[in-house]
Design a protein around this motif. Sequence first.
Motif, PDB file in Angstrom:
ATOM      1  N   TYR A   1      28.535  45.085  52.207  1.00 50.57           N
ATOM      2  CA  TYR A   1      29.938  44.702  51.959  1.00 50.57           C
ATOM      3  C   TYR A   1      30.045  43.767  50.760  1.00 50.57           C
ATOM      4  O   TYR A   1      30.883  43.976  49.866  1.00 50.57           O
ATOM      5  CB  TYR A   1      30.507  44.051  53.215  1.00 50.57           C
ATOM      6  N   GLN A   2      29.210  42.739  50.707  1.00 55.04           N
ATOM      7  CA  GLN A   2      29.282  41.770  49.609  1.00 55.04           C
ATOM      8  C   GLN A   2      28.939  42.413  48.276  1.00 55.04           C
ATOM      9  O   GLN A   2      29.587  42.153  47.254  1.00 55.04           O
ATOM     10  CB  GLN A   2      28.318  40.602  49.892  1.00 55.04           C
TER      11      GLN A   2
ATOM     12  N   ALA B   1      37.315  47.663  51.425  1.00 54.14           N
ATOM     13  CA  ALA B   1      35.869  47.542  51.625  1.00 54.14           C
ATOM     14  C   ALA B   1      35.572  46.902  52.972  1.00 54.14           C
ATOM     15  O   ALA B   1      34.642  47.298  53.689  1.00 54.14           O
ATOM     16  CB  ALA B   1      35.253  46.726  50.489  1.00 54.14           C
ATOM     17  N   ASN B   2      36.381  45.922  53.329  1.00 52.47           N
ATOM     18  CA  ASN B   2      36.200  45.254  54.610  1.00 52.47           C
ATOM     19  C   ASN B   2      36.489  46.216  55.766  1.00 52.47           C
ATOM     20  O   ASN B   2      35.700  46.320  56.714  1.00 52.47           O
ATOM     21  CB  ASN B   2      37.122  44.042  54.674  1.00 52.47           C
ATOM     22  N   LEU B   3      37.630  46.932  55.691  1.00 50.48           N
ATOM     23  CA  LEU B   3      37.987  47.878  56.742  1.00 50.48           C
ATOM     24  C   LEU B   3      36.911  48.948  56.911  1.00 50.48           C
ATOM     25  O   LEU B   3      36.547  49.315  58.035  1.00 50.48           O
ATOM     26  CB  LEU B   3      39.329  48.542  56.422  1.00 50.48           C
ATOM     27  N   PHE B   4      36.393  49.436  55.797  1.00 52.19           N
ATOM     28  CA  PHE B   4      35.363  50.481  55.863  1.00 52.19           C
ATOM     29  C   PHE B   4      34.111  49.963  56.557  1.00 52.19           C
ATOM     30  O   PHE B   4      33.541  50.650  57.421  1.00 52.19           O
ATOM     31  CB  PHE B   4      35.018  50.984  54.460  1.00 52.19           C
ATOM     32  N   HIS B   5      33.653  48.772  56.187  1.00 49.46           N
ATOM     33  CA  HIS B   5      32.418  48.254  56.773  1.00 49.46           C
ATOM     34  C   HIS B   5      32.599  47.865  58.241  1.00 49.46           C
ATOM     35  O   HIS B   5      31.656  47.979  59.032  1.00 49.46           O
ATOM     36  CB  HIS B   5      31.886  47.090  55.937  1.00 49.46           C
TER      37      HIS B   5
ATOM     38  N   GLN C   1      34.542  49.561  60.228  1.00 55.96           N
ATOM     39  CA  GLN C   1      34.461  50.876  60.863  1.00 55.96           C
ATOM     40  C   GLN C   1      33.014  51.351  60.938  1.00 55.96           C
ATOM     41  O   GLN C   1      32.584  51.931  61.949  1.00 55.96           O
ATOM     42  CB  GLN C   1      35.308  51.866  60.071  1.00 55.96           C
ATOM     43  N   LYS C   2      32.249  51.078  59.895  1.00 53.68           N
ATOM     44  CA  LYS C   2      30.840  51.489  59.868  1.00 53.68           C
ATOM     45  C   LYS C   2      30.039  50.736  60.926  1.00 53.68           C
ATOM     46  O   LYS C   2      29.155  51.302  61.579  1.00 53.68           O
ATOM     47  CB  LYS C   2      30.254  51.210  58.478  1.00 53.68           C
ATOM     48  N   LEU C   3      30.349  49.470  61.111  1.00 55.51           N
ATOM     49  CA  LEU C   3      29.658  48.679  62.133  1.00 55.51           C
ATOM     50  C   LEU C   3      29.939  49.255  63.521  1.00 55.51           C
ATOM     51  O   LEU C   3      29.036  49.363  64.356  1.00 55.51           O
ATOM     52  CB  LEU C   3      30.112  47.225  62.042  1.00 55.51           C
ATOM     53  N   GLN C   4      31.182  49.632  63.776  1.00 54.01           N
ATOM     54  CA  GLN C   4      31.528  50.220  65.073  1.00 54.01           C
ATOM     55  C   GLN C   4      30.836  51.575  65.253  1.00 54.01           C
ATOM     56  O   GLN C   4      30.372  51.907  66.349  1.00 54.01           O
ATOM     57  CB  GLN C   4      33.042  50.360  65.188  1.00 54.01           C
ATOM     58  N   GLN C   5      30.723  52.341  64.168  1.00 55.41           N
ATOM     59  CA  GLN C   5      30.014  53.619  64.223  1.00 55.41           C
ATOM     60  C   GLN C   5      28.540  53.400  64.550  1.00 55.41           C
ATOM     61  O   GLN C   5      27.949  54.141  65.344  1.00 55.41           O
ATOM     62  CB  GLN C   5      30.154  54.345  62.879  1.00 55.41           C
ATOM     63  N   TYR C   6      27.957  52.350  63.983  1.00 54.80           N
ATOM     64  CA  TYR C   6      26.547  52.030  64.256  1.00 54.80           C
ATOM     65  C   TYR C   6      26.341  51.707  65.734  1.00 54.80           C
ATOM     66  O   TYR C   6      25.390  52.196  66.359  1.00 54.80           O
ATOM     67  CB  TYR C   6      26.107  50.854  63.386  1.00 54.80           C
TER      68      TYR C   6
ATOM     69  N   THR D   1      28.906  39.447  63.524  1.00 53.63           N
ATOM     70  CA  THR D   1      29.139  40.088  62.230  1.00 53.63           C
ATOM     71  C   THR D   1      30.540  40.680  62.175  1.00 53.63           C
ATOM     72  O   THR D   1      31.245  40.547  61.156  1.00 53.63           O
ATOM     73  CB  THR D   1      28.096  41.199  61.993  1.00 53.63           C
ATOM     74  N   ALA D   2      30.981  41.324  63.265  1.00 53.07           N
ATOM     75  CA  ALA D   2      32.341  41.867  63.306  1.00 53.07           C
ATOM     76  C   ALA D   2      33.371  40.749  63.171  1.00 53.07           C
ATOM     77  O   ALA D   2      34.360  40.882  62.437  1.00 53.07           O
ATOM     78  CB  ALA D   2      32.546  42.634  64.606  1.00 53.07           C
ATOM     79  N   GLU D   3      33.135  39.628  63.852  1.00 52.32           N
ATOM     80  CA  GLU D   3      34.064  38.498  63.765  1.00 52.32           C
ATOM     81  C   GLU D   3      34.091  37.922  62.355  1.00 52.32           C
ATOM     82  O   GLU D   3      35.151  37.530  61.848  1.00 52.32           O
ATOM     83  CB  GLU D   3      33.647  37.427  64.774  1.00 52.32           C
ATOM     84  N   ARG D   4      32.933  37.908  61.711  1.00 50.26           N
ATOM     85  CA  ARG D   4      32.864  37.403  60.334  1.00 50.26           C
ATOM     86  C   ARG D   4      33.629  38.317  59.380  1.00 50.26           C
ATOM     87  O   ARG D   4      34.354  37.851  58.490  1.00 50.26           O
ATOM     88  CB  ARG D   4      31.395  37.284  59.913  1.00 50.26           C
ATOM     89  N   LEU D   5      33.491  39.627  59.571  1.00 41.77           N
ATOM     90  CA  LEU D   5      34.246  40.572  58.744  1.00 41.77           C
ATOM     91  C   LEU D   5      35.753  40.392  58.962  1.00 41.77           C
ATOM     92  O   LEU D   5      36.536  40.443  58.007  1.00 41.77           O
ATOM     93  CB  LEU D   5      33.831  42.003  59.075  1.00 41.77           C
ATOM     94  N   LEU D   6      36.151  40.173  60.206  1.00 50.43           N
ATOM     95  CA  LEU D   6      37.569  39.975  60.489  1.00 50.43           C
ATOM     96  C   LEU D   6      38.090  38.690  59.848  1.00 50.43           C
ATOM     97  O   LEU D   6      39.233  38.642  59.375  1.00 50.43           O
ATOM     98  CB  LEU D   6      37.797  39.953  61.998  1.00 50.43           C
TER      99      LEU D   6
END
Length: 534
Positions: free
Chosen positions: A179-180, A201-205, A207-212, A228-233
């Motif tokens: 992401y960075q 970019a944030n929304l995509f990553h 979504q990618k984290l949830q897919q993982y 990590t999800a909370e940090r992205l949010l």
Amino acid sequence: MLQRELTREQAIAVAEQVLQHVEGTIIERGYSYFSDGVVFNTRVENNRTLCSDVQGSQVYHVRLDLEEVQGSSCTCPYTRLCKHIAATFFQMYSVFENPRHFLGKAQQPRRATFSPAMLIPNYRPAVSPPQGNESAPVQSGLTAASSVHDWWAFFESWTRNLLSAMESFRASSEIFSSYQNVLSVTAGWPTERAQLFHIHANLFHLQKLQQYVQTYRQSHWYPDLAQTAERLLEQLEGAIYFSDRQALWSKHRLALEETLTIIRRWKENDLSSLYWVYAYRLVWWSLLDAPEWIEQEKAELDETIASPNTSEAVLEKARLLRAHFSVMDRQDDLALAVWMPMRRLPLAFYLPYMKAFAREAQWQRFLDWTTALTGRIGQAEAQQYRFVLTVWREAMKQVGREAECGAMLKTFLPSSYPEYALYLYEEKQFKSWIDLQMSFRVPFADLSAVQLKEIEEADPALLYPYYVREVNRLIRERNRTAYKEAIKLLKRGRATYAKADQEADWERFVDRLSAKHNRLRAFQEELRRGNLNL
């Protein structure tokens, strides 16, 4: 150097402001940075500003205002008084006082002071690569004129091996690094275009984290992945909050329409994770808030809810999302009626709304929500509870109900235990204070000696139940050390009863205690050594 340019009195004055305005966790992290020796080039400018460089993920430049700490600044993305500012403070304070003593003081329960800065997102994403970042920008083929569709096609290409890398290495580090790094694509773009790219970019990553998680972890969120999800949010909240929405709407409406198409598809996600729901609400609340778009989204959700063919899982999701638009329509009761029975929704689910109400000075609305969420506030994690309590006090002040705060702290138990105990003690409601300590099973040894002395002088009989319960608890531990502690309390209890001319009652209690435990040889020995076995 600093000892010649500053005085001990200045250091102490700054310390008082740090205690008042800096969060406890930030102070602790700042102390760790200071202890690691990463603060350097410390100097005083204009007799009121302490400047330094602090080595974090990169070198950050700090300006600590010695007269008004809240006016301090740092080049890191954190929007409040940060750990780098705290580390610079410790560098200065250590010249005059023991910094460990200050750290201990900062870790004691204390009332947080409200500041409008509390309501600003924690992070302000940079729209250009940070200075000193020598890594080469990502080669994407994208330009500022590329469409949002092109952005997402690039994201897919860029992350084609990301999930396998996350499985092989540390998943959280891999996805956040991806992401960075991808943000460097926007170097040289117009600011508002770069801001929107960062949001995507944030929304995509996310979504990618949830897919993982769904692919490799069978829908199980480990703490590291959840953080990590909370940090992205947090980054998403900051990216939306600090974006130039007026410029986006006037110059980039087509890109916003493409954003609308993407976020509408998110309704197809399941509720195994709530993180996408958090992002969905943030985008609708502050970015896609066009009346015609909102009405269309509401109509789609209403149609899903009304359809007899909708499954229970899809119905629950649609009702949860639809309630968000009820809040946007100021129909809070309708939204809360949907959400409150959903026990899986933590306090964090409601905080974005409460922050927004406070930013807009909708204080009564904020208070209405705290009333509805009393139970969740009482069970919340410490950081969230402190935030809500601090803003709640300000809201009570703004509506003229500040005098009621102390008594109402009881409604936020157990989280409000420290503040409520302090209120009872200051108001000299000693019986209620004792009852509170006993209900929370606070060991007698952990009580303040100063507070106990005042209570003994005011009404010693209030402490009798505490002595009795604590002595019995220690005896039940069935070991010599506990017996010795019990004897100390028995002696102290005798002195307290003597002050009330009720020593005979205490002696009868000791006699009954001795008889009840006459087979505990070690306990009987300690009674004799304490001259209590009469």
